[in-house]
Motif scaffolding. Structure first.
Motif, mmCIF file in Angstrom:
data_model
loop_
_atom_site.group_PDB
_atom_site.id
_atom_site.type_symbol
_atom_site.label_atom_id
_atom_site.label_comp_id
_atom_site.label_asym_id
_atom_site.label_seq_id
_atom_site.Cartn_x
_atom_site.Cartn_y
_atom_site.Cartn_z
ATOM 1 N N THR A 97 2.758 -1.247 -7.319
ATOM 2 C CA THR A 97 2.760 -1.697 -5.930
ATOM 3 C C THR A 97 4.117 -2.291 -5.579
ATOM 4 O O THR A 97 5.073 -2.196 -6.355
ATOM 5 N N CYS A 98 4.209 -2.924 -4.421
ATOM 6 C CA CYS A 98 5.442 -3.560 -3.965
ATOM 7 C C CYS A 98 5.921 -4.581 -4.998
ATOM 8 O O CYS A 98 5.116 -5.262 -5.631
ATOM 9 N N GLY A 113 3.236 5.921 2.705
ATOM 10 C CA GLY A 113 3.204 7.369 2.866
ATOM 11 C C GLY A 113 2.963 7.762 4.313
ATOM 12 O O GLY A 113 3.576 8.702 4.831
ATOM 13 N N ASP A 132 10.264 4.789 -1.699
ATOM 14 C CA ASP A 132 9.356 5.933 -1.737
ATOM 15 C C ASP A 132 8.955 6.377 -0.347
ATOM 16 O O ASP A 132 8.690 7.556 -0.113
ATOM 17 N N ARG A 153 5.252 15.334 -0.471
ATOM 18 C CA ARG A 153 4.837 14.049 -1.036
ATOM 19 C C ARG A 153 3.586 14.214 -1.900
ATOM 20 O O ARG A 153 3.490 13.632 -2.980
ATOM 21 N N THR A 213 8.727 3.275 -8.238
ATOM 22 C CA THR A 213 9.092 4.041 -7.042
ATOM 23 C C THR A 213 9.528 3.164 -5.882
ATOM 24 O O THR A 213 10.320 3.585 -5.033
ATOM 25 N N SER A 226 0.815 -1.214 0.000
ATOM 26 C CA SER A 226 0.000 0.000 0.000
ATOM 27 C C SER A 226 0.848 1.264 0.000
ATOM 28 O O SER A 226 1.621 1.510 0.931
ATOM 29 N N SER A 227 0.686 2.087 -1.025
ATOM 30 C CA SER A 227 1.383 3.373 -1.062
ATOM 31 C C SER A 227 0.860 4.295 0.032
ATOM 32 O O SER A 227 1.598 5.148 0.552
ATOM 33 N N ASN A 228 -0.407 4.128 0.403
ATOM 34 C CA ASN A 228 -0.974 4.956 1.476
ATOM 35 C C ASN A 228 -0.303 4.654 2.809
ATOM 36 O O ASN A 228 0.025 5.566 3.578
ATOM 37 N N CYS A 265 8.484 0.533 -2.477
ATOM 38 C CA CYS A 265 7.763 0.857 -1.238
ATOM 39 C C CYS A 265 8.697 1.505 -0.213
ATOM 40 O O CYS A 265 8.433 2.621 0.246
#
Length: 434
Positions: free
Chosen positions: A226-227, A125, A198, A172, A193, A120-122, A195
């Motif tokens: 994703t990952c 982040g 980023d 970001r 990017t 999850s990028s969220n 995980c």
């Protein structure tokens, strides 16, 4: 098919016969050097896999030697019979994972980490934002004064001390997902990017994009990426790794690009082997093969484009710590050195054993902390021998591990660990076409 035959298939039994037990792998194996046990060498692990497949040893006998393997693949570079050690290792890990009895709480924690957190990028982040607040608010300083950080599990207090500078939440959120060069367009690339990259090395990702842009590349960041799945595969979760591979293939298929660029040796190594996750002849195998044909490390693309002039001398002495997976799996060895040599004023000292693993290996340094530190100590003795002002690497795990090694040797005021991309930006690159 009997249970034993099914086990033999999953554990890659047939591939173990390629190993002739010659011992060429022993000097190349970091765990054999530090642990000095045959079972913790590549040939010893292969022999154990064979014994388990033949019913002569239990899966429990296999667990510690396999879990203590770094997966650095240094053995594959010296093997005279081209043993597919990576496939044997991942097969063994899957068998161990499938047969391990876990408590309900352990199952829930692992499901969150592997199925929710890393993909999850969220969440990544949120981790970055929390790290930014932790450092900027003074909480980190307070935690150190009160020794509260020592209460962290899994020796995470050691890693807390080497947290990199991370961007603010605003930085970001305002990142562009599509950038164009100022001058003649030379290529179009999609940037992976990652995980951890980023989440914790956002600035390095930004510098990567900028180097590509200045080289004349149009850069896109696929939204649904994703990952890479490396951590899942290294933990025996092959099914999850395959699902993540599918998601990335779909996300990048949308973009009509020449290259899929990454700046993390471990991620690149996993993505370049996506086709091995699928059965040959299937549509997913063909899609994965097309995907992997485009995967490139940032250093490869910059050298190929040859579009940058480095204008500002960087008067420092550095040494280069190669990423194991970049060298041994991607087989990318010369491009980073070519780029280092192109920086004016830079002095470069080679390590005596540059290909000896630093002990990071994904999350190995967290789950096998003491063993990892023994390997890191060997690496740091090599670093101390060349007395550099900076250790340059090309992978987030290596970067964190080298920062930790520098901190353990109390050299923070003398030596810096940095990503190759960030060092290149210090030299103020400009387009040759400008």
């Amino acid at each position: 098919m009997s249970n034993l035959e099914a086990l033999q298939t999953k554990i890659q039994y047939e591939k173990t016969f390629d190993c002739v037990q010659c011992g060429y792998c022993l000097p190349a194996c970091p765990t054999y050097e530090t642990m000095e046990r045959e079972t913790h060498s590549p040939r010893g692990r292969i022999n154990l896999v064979k014994m388990v497949a033949e019913g002569k040893a239990s899966i429990d006998d296999l667990k510690d030697p396999i879990e203590k393997c770094l997966g650095c693949m240094a053995c594959t570079t010296v093997c005279p019979t081209n043993v597919q050690y990576g496939a044997i290792l991942e097969g063994a890990k899957e068998v161990i994972e499938e047969n391990e009895v876990k408590s309900p709480s352990q199952e829930k924690v692992e499901q969150f980490i592997f199925n929710t957190f890393f993909p999850s990028s969220n969440w990544m982040g949120a981790l970055s934002n929390a790290a930014w607040f932790y450092k900027k608010s003074g909480t980190q300083r307070l935690a150190r004064i009160t020794s509260a950080s020592r209460m962290a599990p899994l020796n995470l207090d050691k890693f807390e001390r080497v947290l990199p500078e991370v961007p603010s939440p605003v930085e970001r959120l305002t990142r562009k997902r599509h950038v164009l060069p100022d001058y003649k367009l030379t290529t179009k690339v999609a940037f992976f990017t990652g995980c951890v990259m980023d989440g914790m090395f956002f600035k390095t990702n930004a510098n990567t994009i900028e180097l590509l842009r200045r080289s004349g590349a149009e850069v896109v960041l696929p939204k649904d990426q994703t990952c890479c799945g490396a951590l899942h595969a290294h933990s025996g979760k092959g099914t999850s790794a395959k699902e993540l591979a599918k998601r990335n293939i779909e996300a990048f298929d949308i973009e009509d690009v020449d290259y899929i660029v990454n700046n993390a040796g471990g991620c690149g190594a996993k993505m370049i082997e996506y086709e091995k996750l699928f059965e040959e002849g299937t549509s997913w195998y063909e899609r994965a093969k097309e995907f992997t044909s485009k995967v490139r490390d940032i250093s490869e693309v910059l050298v190929e484009l040859n579009a940058l002039d480095f204008t500002t001398p960087v008067n420092r002495m550095v040494t280069y710590q190669p990423s194991c997976h970049m060298s041994n799996v991607q087989r990318v060895t010369e491009p980073p050195r070519i780029l280092l040599e192109s920086i004016p004023g830079l002095g470069i000292k080679e390590l005596k054993q540059p290909d000896f693993c630093c002990g990071s290996a994904g999350i190995y340094n967290i789950v096998n902390y003491e063993d990892s530190m023994e390997i890191l100590d060997v690496k740091m003795q090599d670093v101390l021998g060349v007395n550099p002002e900076a250790v340059v690497t090309t992978n987030p795990g290596c970067l964190i591990q080298m920062k930790l090694g520098i901190e353990r040797e109390q050299l923070e005021d003398q030596v810096e660990a940095m990503h190759l991309v960030d060092l290149l930006m210090e030299a103020k690159p400009v387009s040759k076409r400008g």
